[in-house]
Scaffold this active site. Structure first.
Site, PDB file in Angstrom:
ATOM      1  N   ASP A  33       0.000  -0.064  -5.223  1.00 10.12           N
ATOM      2  CA  ASP A  33      -1.161   0.406  -4.467  1.00 10.12           C
ATOM      3  C   ASP A  33      -2.384   0.143  -5.325  1.00 10.12           C
ATOM      4  OD1 ASP A  33      -1.472   2.606  -1.923  1.00 10.12           O
ATOM      5  OD2 ASP A  33      -3.184   2.417  -3.262  1.00 10.12           O
ATOM      6  N   GLY A  42       4.602   7.008  -1.281  1.00 11.88           N
ATOM      7  CA  GLY A  42       5.952   6.477  -1.211  1.00 11.88           C
ATOM      8  C   GLY A  42       6.771   6.849   0.004  1.00 11.88           C
ATOM      9  N   GLY A  43       6.156   7.438   1.021  1.00 14.97           N
ATOM     10  CA  GLY A  43       6.925   7.839   2.195  1.00 14.97           C
ATOM     11  C   GLY A  43       7.680   6.700   2.844  1.00 14.97           C
ATOM     12  N   LYS A  44       6.988   5.597   3.096  1.00 10.57           N
ATOM     13  CA  LYS A  44       7.645   4.452   3.732  1.00 10.57           C
ATOM     14  C   LYS A  44       8.517   3.697   2.727  1.00 10.57           C
ATOM     15  CE  LYS A  44       4.273   3.883   7.447  1.00 10.57           C
ATOM     16  NZ  LYS A  44       3.387   5.016   7.045  1.00 10.57           N
ATOM     17  N   ASP A  53       0.926  -0.812   4.800  1.00 12.29           N
ATOM     18  CA  ASP A  53       0.538   0.457   5.421  1.00 12.29           C
ATOM     19  C   ASP A  53      -0.957   0.599   5.148  1.00 12.29           C
ATOM     20  OD1 ASP A  53       0.469   2.929   6.583  1.00 12.29           O
ATOM     21  OD2 ASP A  53       1.595   3.954   5.014  1.00 12.29           O
ATOM     22  N   CYS A  98      -2.296   3.958  11.016  1.00 12.09           N
ATOM     23  CA  CYS A  98      -2.224   5.193  11.806  1.00 12.09           C
ATOM     24  C   CYS A  98      -3.553   5.355  12.554  1.00 12.09           C
ATOM     25  CB  CYS A  98      -1.913   6.404  10.935  1.00 12.09           C
ATOM     26  SG  CYS A  98      -2.971   6.606   9.488  1.00 12.09           S
ATOM     27  N   CYS A 136       0.868  -1.185   0.000  1.00  8.80           N
ATOM     28  CA  CYS A 136       0.000   0.000   0.000  1.00  8.80           C
ATOM     29  C   CYS A 136       0.901   1.230   0.000  1.00  8.80           C
ATOM     30  CB  CYS A 136      -0.925   0.007   1.217  1.00  8.80           C
ATOM     31  SG  CYS A 136      -1.955  -1.468   1.389  1.00  8.80           S
ATOM     32  N   ALA A 137       1.699   1.381  -1.035  1.00 11.05           N
ATOM     33  CA  ALA A 137       2.789   2.360  -1.039  1.00 11.05           C
ATOM     34  C   ALA A 137       2.312   3.798  -1.068  1.00 11.05           C
ATOM     35  CB  ALA A 137       3.709   2.089  -2.232  1.00 11.05           C
TER      36      ALA A 137
END
Length: 431
Positions: free
Chosen positions: A261, A241-243, A307, A360, A237-238
Site C-alpha cells: 500500500d 488486509g481484509g481482502k 481496492d 466501494c 492497495c492492501a
C-alpha cells in the site's frame, strides 16, 4: 441515563460535529471521556441516535424546516424511529437533563405527513451528488439513497483455512448469527437501531482467527477476483488486509500474495491479522520512500487486485457522517489517484493475467469512467464480461447477476439490490 437525557446528549454531540466539522466517532469519544458516569449502554444508545440523525439528516431537516441539531434529532425520531407526536412530547418535556418542550412550530412540523419529493432530500444524500447518482440510477436514486441511510448489519467472514461456516454459526448462535445470502463464507448478525454491536472481537472464534469482520460486499469483491491456489497475486492497495486475508483463504495458502500500500500507516494492522488467521502465503511489501518495492515482480502477476481509494459512498450505512463531509474536490482527487494506481498495475500483470478493480463507490466517475479511460490508454486489455466474473459464485451466480447492476465495464452491488455495502467490481484481462 433516561431516554430523554440520552437525546440531550445526542443533540450536544451533533452540535459538536457541526461546529468543529469533525468525524462522529471523535465527537462521541470526547463526549464519553467528559461524561464518565455514562455506562456502555448509554454510550451505545447515544451513538445510535447520533448516527441515525446523520443518516436521515436531509429528510429530517426538510421535515422540520431547520437543520439545527435539535431539529434533525426531532425529524429523525419521526422518520427513522417511527415515534408519533405524543411519544416525542413525552421525551421533550423540559425536565432535568431532558430537552426543552416542543415549540408550536416543531409540533406542527412533526404532525405534517408530507414527504419530500426532491431526490437528494428523499434519499438523504448531498445535493451536489444528485447529477452523478442520476447517471447511474436515474429515477431510482432516491430509493438507492434511502437504502444507504439504513443501519447495516454486522457481517463476518469465516476463515476457511481454520473453520467451516457451520462451525462458526454454531459458535455464534447466541448472537443470532445466520448465513449471508451470497458469500459462501459470510455470517450476518442483525443489530437493532438502539442496540450496540456485539463484542465479536472478544469472542473465542475471533481470538482464534476463525472469523474476520468484513461486509459481504467486500467478501464478494475478493471472491469475484477468482484467485486460485498456486497463482501469483499482488494486492496493490492492501490497507489493513481484509481482502488479502480473503484471497489467501481462496488460494488455500498455496501460491503467493504480495501485499502493499502507498500508505504505510494503513498497512500496519495486516501483520497481526495474518498471524491470527494462520495465513502463510503472504509477503508484505512495506513502502519505502524512493524505492519501488514491487520492481522484481514486473510482468509476473496472474492477478493484480486494486481496492482503489475512493469516496466511500457505498459504505454510508456504516459511516453516515462521511456523506456530509465528502466534497467535490475529494471526488476529483480520488479520480486522479484511481487512474494512477490502475496504470501502475499494467507493468505487473503477465500476458493472460488480469487486473481486478474494486471501489466501494456508486459513482460512474470512479467506476465505469475509470475503466473506459483505462481501456483507451491501454488497448492491450479487455473487460471480462460480468456474467463470466460472477461464475465464481457457482450456483448463486445467476441470481446474483439478476440482483446486481451490470454494465459493459463491470458490476455494481448496492444495499438496495444486494443487501451489501455498495461495491463496483471490474475485471480486465491482458490479451
Amino acid at each position: 441515563m433516561t431516554p430523554a437525557a440520552r437525546l440531550s446528549a445526542a443533540i450536544d454531540v451533533l452540535a459538536d460535529i457541526a461546529a468543529r466539522r469533525r468525524p462522529a466517532p471523535d465527537a462521541l469519544k470526547d463526549w464519553g471521556l467528559a461524561h464518565r458516569f455514562a455506562g456502555s449502554g448509554d454510550r451505545a444508545a447515544i451513538a445510535g441516535l447520533v448516527y441515525d440523525s446523520l443518516r436521515r439528516k436531509a429528510s429530517a431537516a426538510h421535515l422540520m424546516a431547520d437543520d439545527a441539531p435539535r431539529a434533525v434529532v426531532l425529524g429523525m425520531l419521526r422518520l427513522a424511529r417511527g415515534l408519533d407526536l405524543a411519544a416525542i412530547e413525552t421525551l421533550f418535556d423540559g425536565g432535568r437533563f431532558s430537552p426543552a418542550p416542543l415549540t408550536p412550530a416543531e409540533r406542527a412540523a412533526l404532525e405534517d405527513e408530507t414527504l419530500a419529493s426532491a431526490p437528494h432530500v428523499a434519499g438523504d444524500f448531498p445535493e451536489w451528488l444528485d447529477a452523478s447518482l442520476a447517471r447511474v440510477f436515474g429515477e431510482e436514486r432516491a430509493e438507492e439513497g434511502r437504502a444507504l441511510a439504513d443501519r447495516a448489519p454486522l457481517d463476518l467472514r469465516v476463515n476457511t483455512l481454520k473453520a467451516s461456516r457451520d462451525k462458526v454459526l454454531a459458535s455464534l448462535a447466541h448472537l443470532g448469527a445466520e448465513p449471508t445470502p451470497w458469500s459462501p463464507a459470510g455470517v450476518r448478525i442483525f443489530v437493532a437501531a438502539d442496540a450496540k454491536s456485539p463484542p465479536v472481537q472478544s469472542e473465542p472464534a475471533f481470538l482464534k482467527g476463525l472469523i474476520e469482520i468484513q461486509d459481504e460486499g467486500s467478501q464478494l469483491a475478493a471472491l469475484l477476483a477468482g484467485a486460485k491456489p498456486g497463482e501469483q497475486v499482488i494486492d496493490l492497495c492492501a490497507g489493513g488486509g481484509g481482502k488479502t486475508l480473503a484471497l489467501a483463504a481462496a488460494m488455500e495458502n498455496h501460491g503467493q500474495i504480495f501485499a502493499t500500500d502507498l500508505d504505510i500507516r494503513r498497512l500496519a494492522p495486516i501483520h497481526a491479522r495474518l498471524e491470527r488467521a494462520g495465513v502463510r502465503n503472504v509477503q508484505v511489501r512495506t513502502p519505502r520512500k524512493g524505492a519501488d518495492v514491487l520492481a522484481d515482480l514486473s510482468g509476473r502477476a496472474d492477478l493484480v487486485l486494486i481496492d482503489a481509494p475512493c469516496t466511500g459512498i457505498g459504505t454510508w450505512r456504516r459511516n453516515p457522517d462521511a456523506k456530509w463531509r465528502v466534497r467535490p474536490g475529494a471526488l476529483a482527487e480520488r479520480v486522479t489517484q484511481q487512474a494512477t494506481v490502475l496504470d501502475r498495475a499494467v507493468g505487473l500483470v503477465k500476458p493472460g493475467g488480469r487486473i481486478v478493480y474494486v471501489t466501494c463507490s456508486l459513482l460512474a466517475e470512479e467506476n465505469a469512467d475509470q475503466i473506459s479511460g483505462f481501456l483507451a490508454r491501454h488497448p492491450g486489455f479487455a473487460v471480462v464480461p460480468p456474467a463470466d466474473v460472477a461464475g465464481a459464485l457457482g450456483d448463486r451466480a445467476e441470481e446474483f447477476l439478476a440482483a446486481s447492476r451490470q454494465s459493459a465495464e463491470g458490476l455494481l452491488m448496492t444495499p438496495r439490490r444486494t443487501g451489501t455495502d455498495g461495491f463496483f467490481v471490474a475485471m480486465l484481462r491482458r490479451e
